[in-house]
Design an enzyme around this catalytic site. Structure first.
Site, PDB file in Angstrom:
ATOM      1  N   THR A 115     -42.995  72.188  34.315  1.00  0.00           N
ATOM      2  CA  THR A 115     -44.092  71.288  34.683  1.00  0.00           C
ATOM      3  C   THR A 115     -43.895  69.919  34.017  1.00  0.00           C
ATOM      4  O   THR A 115     -43.092  69.773  33.092  1.00  0.00           O
ATOM      5  CB  THR A 115     -45.442  71.854  34.182  1.00  0.00           C
ATOM      6  OG1 THR A 115     -45.363  71.943  32.748  1.00  0.00           O
ATOM      7  CG2 THR A 115     -45.738  73.232  34.765  1.00  0.00           C
ATOM      8  N   SER A 116     -44.688  68.949  34.452  1.00  0.00           N
ATOM      9  CA  SER A 116     -44.626  67.616  33.828  1.00  0.00           C
ATOM     10  C   SER A 116     -44.906  67.718  32.329  1.00  0.00           C
ATOM     11  O   SER A 116     -44.293  67.017  31.514  1.00  0.00           O
ATOM     12  CB  SER A 116     -45.654  66.683  34.476  1.00  0.00           C
ATOM     13  OG  SER A 116     -45.266  66.423  35.808  1.00  0.00           O
TER      14      SER A 116
ATOM     15  N   GLU B 262     -41.818  84.852  34.812  1.00  0.00           N
ATOM     16  CA  GLU B 262     -42.509  86.144  34.917  1.00  0.00           C
ATOM     17  C   GLU B 262     -44.015  85.888  34.983  1.00  0.00           C
ATOM     18  O   GLU B 262     -44.461  84.785  34.637  1.00  0.00           O
ATOM     19  CB  GLU B 262     -42.184  87.012  33.693  1.00  0.00           C
ATOM     20  CG  GLU B 262     -40.709  87.324  33.585  1.00  0.00           C
ATOM     21  CD  GLU B 262     -40.377  88.256  32.425  1.00  0.00           C
ATOM     22  OE1 GLU B 262     -41.298  88.623  31.665  1.00  0.00           O
ATOM     23  OE2 GLU B 262     -39.193  88.609  32.307  1.00  0.00           O
ATOM     24  N   PRO B 263     -44.799  86.907  35.345  1.00  0.00           N
ATOM     25  CA  PRO B 263     -46.246  86.690  35.414  1.00  0.00           C
ATOM     26  C   PRO B 263     -46.809  86.136  34.109  1.00  0.00           C
ATOM     27  O   PRO B 263     -47.685  85.274  34.123  1.00  0.00           O
ATOM     28  CB  PRO B 263     -46.800  88.093  35.710  1.00  0.00           C
ATOM     29  CG  PRO B 263     -45.686  88.792  36.421  1.00  0.00           C
ATOM     30  CD  PRO B 263     -44.408  88.240  35.854  1.00  0.00           C
TER      31      PRO B 263
ATOM     32  N   GLY C 106     -44.269  81.668  32.135  1.00  0.00           N
ATOM     33  CA  GLY C 106     -43.947  80.556  33.029  1.00  0.00           C
ATOM     34  C   GLY C 106     -43.385  79.418  32.201  1.00  0.00           C
ATOM     35  O   GLY C 106     -42.185  79.340  31.955  1.00  0.00           O
TER      36      GLY C 106
ATOM     37  N   ILE D  15     -39.921  83.690  42.604  1.00  0.00           N
ATOM     38  CA  ILE D  15     -38.479  83.466  42.540  1.00  0.00           C
ATOM     39  C   ILE D  15     -37.989  82.907  43.883  1.00  0.00           C
ATOM     40  O   ILE D  15     -38.003  83.613  44.907  1.00  0.00           O
ATOM     41  CB  ILE D  15     -37.741  84.787  42.169  1.00  0.00           C
ATOM     42  CG1 ILE D  15     -38.281  85.320  40.828  1.00  0.00           C
ATOM     43  CG2 ILE D  15     -36.237  84.573  42.133  1.00  0.00           C
ATOM     44  CD1 ILE D  15     -38.202  84.327  39.655  1.00  0.00           C
ATOM     45  N   THR D  16     -37.543  81.656  43.835  1.00  0.00           N
ATOM     46  CA  THR D  16     -37.097  80.989  45.066  1.00  0.00           C
ATOM     47  C   THR D  16     -35.853  81.679  45.606  1.00  0.00           C
ATOM     48  O   THR D  16     -34.951  82.030  44.836  1.00  0.00           O
ATOM     49  CB  THR D  16     -36.801  79.498  44.799  1.00  0.00           C
ATOM     50  OG1 THR D  16     -37.945  78.913  44.191  1.00  0.00           O
ATOM     51  CG2 THR D  16     -36.479  78.757  46.091  1.00  0.00           C
TER      52      THR D  16
ATOM     53  N   ARG E  90     -50.148  49.718  63.286  1.00  0.00           N
ATOM     54  CA  ARG E  90     -51.595  49.966  63.297  1.00  0.00           C
ATOM     55  C   ARG E  90     -52.361  48.642  63.211  1.00  0.00           C
ATOM     56  O   ARG E  90     -52.158  47.863  62.283  1.00  0.00           O
ATOM     57  CB  ARG E  90     -51.931  50.864  62.100  1.00  0.00           C
ATOM     58  CG  ARG E  90     -53.386  51.023  61.815  1.00  0.00           C
ATOM     59  CD  ARG E  90     -54.051  51.993  62.764  1.00  0.00           C
ATOM     60  NE  ARG E  90     -55.433  52.227  62.406  1.00  0.00           N
ATOM     61  CZ  ARG E  90     -56.344  52.659  63.256  1.00  0.00           C
ATOM     62  NH1 ARG E  90     -56.021  52.912  64.514  1.00  0.00           N
ATOM     63  NH2 ARG E  90     -57.572  52.861  62.861  1.00  0.00           N
TER      64      ARG E  90
ATOM     65  N   GLU F 243     -39.299  74.308  37.929  1.00  0.00           N
ATOM     66  CA  GLU F 243     -38.238  73.922  36.980  1.00  0.00           C
ATOM     67  C   GLU F 243     -38.816  73.135  35.797  1.00  0.00           C
ATOM     68  O   GLU F 243     -38.193  72.232  35.255  1.00  0.00           O
ATOM     69  CB  GLU F 243     -37.094  73.189  37.685  1.00  0.00           C
ATOM     70  CG  GLU F 243     -36.442  74.113  38.724  1.00  0.00           C
ATOM     71  CD  GLU F 243     -35.091  73.674  39.215  1.00  0.00           C
ATOM     72  OE1 GLU F 243     -34.379  72.959  38.480  1.00  0.00           O
ATOM     73  OE2 GLU F 243     -34.728  74.070  40.342  1.00  0.00           O
TER      74      GLU F 243
END
Ligand code: COS
Length: 392
Positions: free
Chosen positions: A370-371, A132-133, A136, A162-163, A273, A368
């Site tokens: 954060t670190s 939610e806002p 998180g 939301i994915t 290269r 899902e």
């Protein structure tokens, strides 16, 4: 909550699946990566091909029409799938991953017959609505409410980032329905899109992973039958956390696959290269960049495999899932950065895939959990394992 046992593909069936996915990724997805990034949309025919391959039902038990892969098999597939843009993963991964896992773990037989079969076939698209806002990382601080009114719940509030929201048919929504603070007050609900009062916002504009759609979802007095509650009242937070445990392994495996692709691109470019009269691959400082990438990729791959095996053995792997996500997603960030360095100025240009991967993999360290949340989970689990009070 149950931990569903299921038939899993045997070694031959699984080898054929890996082979088919590998060909699909190389022949169909890799050539489309750039266009998907530019259009911010995955073409419908590719989605249909993912459906045909059974990817929408990857982790659903076979009795509901899924492929019933183990966590280890899922991770092996995601490492192969990760050789292309992680945006493709969201098309089916969010559906049958976090979108349907709550239903797999906690759904009644009736709920599974009604929805899981359709999610597994790809007829319906699932989405997971926790963030939610104002909630998180602090997921237990969510404010969306589900008030009991006779034989219905009435949902009010809003979800963010939301994915799959713009294409979803069914949301697993975590909302506050029990008069208790924090995690204990949260329940999970199966909320069909299209109910009066449910609105999906405009798709978000993102740094990367274009083609994977996220949006806000708002609930304005959405009436939901009581039978759409998933699990017991107050069980929603634990369901969400268990969903994320496996989801975090899926992302870690994707990161390993992405790193594999980046290393391959780096090795090829360094061989072609030429500078100072020879391929840059002959310079030891370039070799060091590539070697460091591969060492870290292999370490992450081993960690993900061991963690997925632990999940299959024990039915959960909280510490290992967080450790895998933390290490693998941070690893691919470092790999992407070094491969840009190998490419030099070309690595900054949109005509090479490196610039896109650099943007795409950045999200893996955020969603899902954060670190920093993974570090917190690991520290807490570590304390529990050593019999000391977990840090708060
Ligand atoms: N599996 C099962 N249950 C779990 C669990 C897990 N992995 N993690 C926590 N729980 C349970 C706890 O056991 C606790 O239950 P009891 O009170 O009955 O013991 C309850 O859930 C609350 O857990 P906790 O006290 O640890 O909650 P906190 O609010 O302190 O912190 C974190 C939980 C920070 C770990 C959680 O909010 C989190 O993962 N945040 C990140 C959210 C996220 O990943 N968002 C991304 C959204 S999807 S893109």
């Amino acid at each position: 909550m149950t931990n569903p046992s299921t038939d899993h593909p045997d070694d031959d069936t699984f080898a054929a699946l890996i082979d088919a996915v590998d060909r699909f990724v190389r022949d169909r997805l890799v050539p489309m990566e750039r266009q998907v990034d530019e259009d911010d949309a995955v073409p419908a025919e590719l989605v249909a091909e993912m459906r045909e391959l059974g990817l929408f039902g990857l982790t659903a038990p076979t009795e509901y029409g899924g492929l019933g892969v183990t966590c280890r098999q899922e991770c092996e597939l995601m490492m192969v799938f990760g050789r292309t843009s992680p945006a493709f993963r969201s098309v089916f991964g969010t559906n049958i991953g976090i979108g349907a896992r709550g239903l797999i773990l906690a759904g009644t037989e009736e709920q599974k017959q009604r929805w899981l079969t359709k999610l597994a076939s790809g007829e319906m698209i699932g989405s997971f609505a926790l963030t939610e806002p104002e909630a998180g990382s602090d997921a237990a601080g969510l404010r969306t409410t589900a008030r009991l009114d006779g034989d219905h719940y009435v949902l009010n509030g809003g979800k963010r980032y939301i994915t799959n929201a713009p294409v979803a048919d069914l949301f697993t929504v975590m909302a506050r329905s029990v008069d208790k603070p924090g995690a204990a007050g949260i329940s999970a609900f199966l909320v069909p899109a299209g109910l009066p009062g449910l609105t999906v916002g405009k798709p978000d504009r993102k740094m990367g992973q274009r083609g994977a759609k996220t949006a806000d979802v708002t609930f304005d007095n959405v009436r939901l039958p009581v039978e759409n509650r998933l699990g017991a009242p107050g069980e929603g937070f634990q369901i969400a956390m268990r969903v994320l445990d496996r989801g975090r392994l899926n992302i870690a495996a994707t990161a390993v696959g992405n790193a594999g692709r980046l290393v391959e691109e780096g090795v090829r470019y360094a061989a072609e290269r030429r500078q100072f009269g020879k391929p840059i691959a002959e310079f030891q400082l370039v070799q060091a960049l590539l070697a460091d990438c591969e060492v870290e990729r292999l370490a992450a791959q081993a960690l993900v495999r061991a963690s997925a095996d632990a999940y299959d053995r024990d039915g959960k792997a909280i510490l290992e899932a967080s450790a895998s996500k933390l290490y693998a997603t941070e690893m691919v960030g470092r790999v992407a950065d070094r491969i840009v360095q190998v490419f030099g100025g070309a690595g900054y240009m949109a005509e090479y895939p490196i610039e896109r991967f650099y943007r795409d993999v950045r999200l893996l360290r955020l969603y899902e959990g954060t670190s920093q949340i993974q570090q917190l989970v690991i520290a807490r689990e570590l304390a529990k394992r050593h019999g000391v009070a977990p840090p708060r």
